[in-house]
Design a protein around this motif. Structure first.
Motif, short mmCIF file in Angstrom:
data_model
loop_
_atom_site.label_atom_id
_atom_site.label_comp_id
_atom_site.label_asym_id
_atom_site.label_seq_id
_atom_site.Cartn_x
_atom_site.Cartn_y
_atom_site.Cartn_z
N PHE A 35 0.83 -1.20 0.00
CA PHE A 35 0.00 0.00 0.00
C PHE A 35 0.87 1.26 0.00
N LEU A 38 1.69 2.26 -3.29
CA LEU A 38 0.52 2.80 -3.99
C LEU A 38 0.00 4.08 -3.35
N SER A 39 0.77 4.65 -2.42
CA SER A 39 0.28 5.82 -1.68
C SER A 39 0.61 7.14 -2.39
N ASP A 40 0.96 7.06 -3.64
CA ASP A 40 1.30 8.26 -4.42
C ASP A 40 0.47 8.26 -5.71
N PRO A 41 -0.21 9.37 -6.00
CA PRO A 41 -1.08 9.39 -7.19
C PRO A 41 -0.35 9.11 -8.50
N ILE A 44 0.03 5.39 -8.84
CA ILE A 44 -1.25 4.76 -9.20
C ILE A 44 -1.53 4.96 -10.68
N ARG A 45 -1.27 6.16 -11.18
CA ARG A 45 -1.47 6.43 -12.61
C ARG A 45 -0.54 5.56 -13.45
N SER A 48 -1.74 2.04 -13.57
CA SER A 48 -2.92 2.00 -14.44
C SER A 48 -2.53 2.09 -15.92
N ILE A 105 -1.07 -8.73 -7.43
CA ILE A 105 -2.37 -8.07 -7.29
C ILE A 105 -3.37 -9.04 -6.66
N LEU A 112 -8.83 -5.92 1.32
CA LEU A 112 -9.82 -4.86 1.51
C LEU A 112 -11.24 -5.42 1.54
N ILE B 23 -6.87 5.33 -15.01
CA ILE B 23 -7.53 6.03 -13.91
C ILE B 23 -7.36 7.55 -14.07
N PRO B 25 -6.82 11.46 -13.05
CA PRO B 25 -5.92 12.04 -12.04
C PRO B 25 -6.61 12.29 -10.70
N ALA B 28 -7.00 9.07 -8.91
CA ALA B 28 -5.69 8.59 -8.45
C ALA B 28 -5.29 9.30 -7.16
N GLU B 29 -5.58 10.60 -7.08
CA GLU B 29 -5.30 11.37 -5.85
C GLU B 29 -6.08 10.79 -4.67
N LEU B 31 -7.46 7.79 -4.38
CA LEU B 31 -7.03 6.43 -4.08
C LEU B 31 -5.69 6.44 -3.32
N ALA B 32 -4.78 7.34 -3.71
CA ALA B 32 -3.48 7.42 -3.04
C ALA B 32 -3.65 7.78 -1.56
N PHE B 35 -4.72 4.57 0.16
CA PHE B 35 -3.60 3.63 0.31
C PHE B 35 -2.58 4.16 1.33
N LYS B 36 -2.43 5.47 1.41
CA LYS B 36 -1.51 6.03 2.40
C LYS B 36 -1.99 5.70 3.81
N LEU B 38 -3.40 3.15 4.61
CA LEU B 38 -3.18 1.71 4.80
C LEU B 38 -1.71 1.32 4.67
N ILE B 105 -14.75 0.84 1.16
CA ILE B 105 -14.00 -0.34 0.73
C ILE B 105 -14.44 -0.73 -0.68
N GLU B 106 -15.76 -0.74 -0.90
CA GLU B 106 -16.28 -1.14 -2.22
C GLU B 106 -15.84 -0.18 -3.31
N ALA B 109 -11.54 -0.91 -3.47
CA ALA B 109 -10.98 -2.25 -3.68
C ALA B 109 -10.86 -2.64 -5.15
N PHE B 111 -9.95 -1.15 -7.79
CA PHE B 111 -8.86 -0.62 -8.62
C PHE B 111 -7.78 -1.67 -8.86
N LEU B 112 -7.34 -2.30 -7.76
CA LEU B 112 -6.24 -3.26 -7.90
C LEU B 112 -6.60 -4.38 -8.89
#
Lengths: 117, 117
Positions: A35, A38-41, A44-45, A48, A105, A112, B23, B25, B28-29, B31-32, B35-36, B38, B105-106, B109, B111-112
């Motif tokens: 995680f 994945l904690s940076d946008p 994640i982009r 993706s 993955i 989650l 995804i 932008p 992605a922000e 979601l990040a 994840f941060k 977590l 969560i729904e 989750a 994305f991955l």
């Protein structure tokens, strides 16, 4: 040609919890590292973008423009995704090529959803 | 009695991507940030403990021992999970009680798994 991936220390299905089950400390450590990657946008982009690329493979040369970052910055982000085991990196000539690691993955995604079962 | 939750700025299903889709932008922000929240093993254990608690609700008084952390430290971790919208907090008398937010969560989750479709 060199290929790099960091093997997971976790067993497959580490993070699929039964109702009432609490995640083991070692699995929580492993999941937290994933995680964190994945904690940076931008990361994640990038993940993706790789997932959506033709043939499931993306050249670093095609990743910089969509995220509007320099190649060294993208390389830095990609290193973190590789080290987390989420993508593999293969050097071919001048460019590095990346692919998502489905096993990684599949191993991490269920955690989650297991929290709402 | 007060109840606190941070509403998501994201629409339901923000992170369910079609094959070939990248995804957005803003997603992605969002979601990040999730994840941060977590990216720490103690927070993952805490989320798992709440999810596995009887009735889906856990008192902070029952969370400190399993993670072997002080109550202020657990409160700090819980604040981050609440701010990420992953759990709700309800103060009842002396203690705070936490529940997992299924919608959050729904929303996050898928994305991955969408990266390996």
């Amino acid at each position: 040609m060199t290929s790099t991936s960091v093997a997971s220390t976790s067993t497959v299905g580490c993070c699929v919890l039964s109702p009432g089950e609490v995640i083991a400390p070692a699995d929580a450590e492993h999941l937290a590292r994933t995680f964190k990657a994945l904690s940076d946008p931008s990361r994640i982009r990038l993940l993706s973008l790789i997932a959506s690329a033709d043939g499931g493979e993306a050249c670093i040369c095609d990743l910089t423009d969509p995220v509007a970052l320099s190649q060294p910055t993208v390389s830095h982000h990609m290193k973190q995704l590789v080290e987390a085991g989420l993508v593999t990196r293969e050097q071919r000539g001048r460019w590095a090529y990346f692919r998502v690691v489905p096993d990684a993955i599949e191993r991490h995604a269920p955690f989650l959803t297991s929290t709402i079962r």
